[in-house]
Write an enzyme that holds these catalytic residues in place. Sequence first.
Site, short mmCIF file in Angstrom:
data_model
loop_
_atom_site.label_atom_id
_atom_site.label_comp_id
_atom_site.label_asym_id
_atom_site.label_seq_id
_atom_site.Cartn_x
_atom_site.Cartn_y
_atom_site.Cartn_z
N SER A 140 18.54 16.20 -6.72
CA SER A 140 19.73 15.36 -6.63
C SER A 140 20.89 16.22 -6.17
O SER A 140 20.96 17.41 -6.50
CB SER A 140 20.06 14.75 -7.99
OG SER A 140 21.35 14.14 -7.97
N TYR A 153 21.32 15.30 -16.77
CA TYR A 153 20.62 15.01 -15.52
C TYR A 153 20.86 16.11 -14.49
O TYR A 153 19.92 16.63 -13.88
CB TYR A 153 21.10 13.66 -14.98
CG TYR A 153 20.45 13.22 -13.70
CD1 TYR A 153 19.19 12.65 -13.70
CD2 TYR A 153 21.12 13.35 -12.48
CE1 TYR A 153 18.60 12.23 -12.50
CE2 TYR A 153 20.54 12.92 -11.29
CZ TYR A 153 19.28 12.37 -11.31
OH TYR A 153 18.70 11.95 -10.14
#
Length: 257
Positions: A140, A153
């Site tokens: 990401s 995350y």
Amino acid sequence: MNDSGISGRTALVTGAAGGIGAAVAAGLVREGATVAAVDIDPDGLARVAAADERIRPFTADLADPVAVARLVADVEDALGPIDIGVSVAGILRPASVCDTTDEDWAATFAVNATGVFTLLREISRRMTPRGRGALVTVASNAAGVPRTGMAAYAASKAAAVMLTRCLGLEVAGHGVRCNVVSPGSTDTPMQRLLWTGGNGPEQVIAGTPEQFRVGIPLGRIADPGDIAETVIFLASDRARHITMQNVYVDGGATLNA
């Protein structure tokens, strides 16, 4: 090079029941691969597998290292040596650092970092004696820039990025390539969980100043296929001299930070 070199190969793709993982599986099949589609969601896998007989469903919990080792063995027993491994599976539990529970932190790392580690380890142990293979981790852009409410995350994805690059250095001499694709905002169920109100896409594209988040210069949210195309390129022979790289596919959202 016109031939992608994917035809006839066996690929394993995690997170394949939907979103980016399903797009990667479909794209690899179009290139002529046989795909072991892996997810914890058997119903989603069944829908994806119904699209093509070369997509074979395998249900597994990537947070369980024993299950991952068994998965890799089962795939090779059923389909033959794995030539391409793509780690897409991930979970997101948004919260500030102060509000993140021990359970949410552990669960996030169990899938996004440890699950990637276990899968890469098990596949690379088999690839290196064969002297070939391509591994791609979907991380990401949050791994490279701070995000409010996404610390667990982002940290887990950052761990997956460096893990993949370190492995790439270790196995390069064995003909195995390891690369990372780091998407930005992509139209998936995970992304839609973050949308509040009725203008989610517009807000993401415009940016959110109070969260110190810039918008998307290209003016659009990615489609899962945008990410899949980059993954497939890196898994192909067209990228035969590329390894240990992290390619951002985010419409310029991180400004190359």
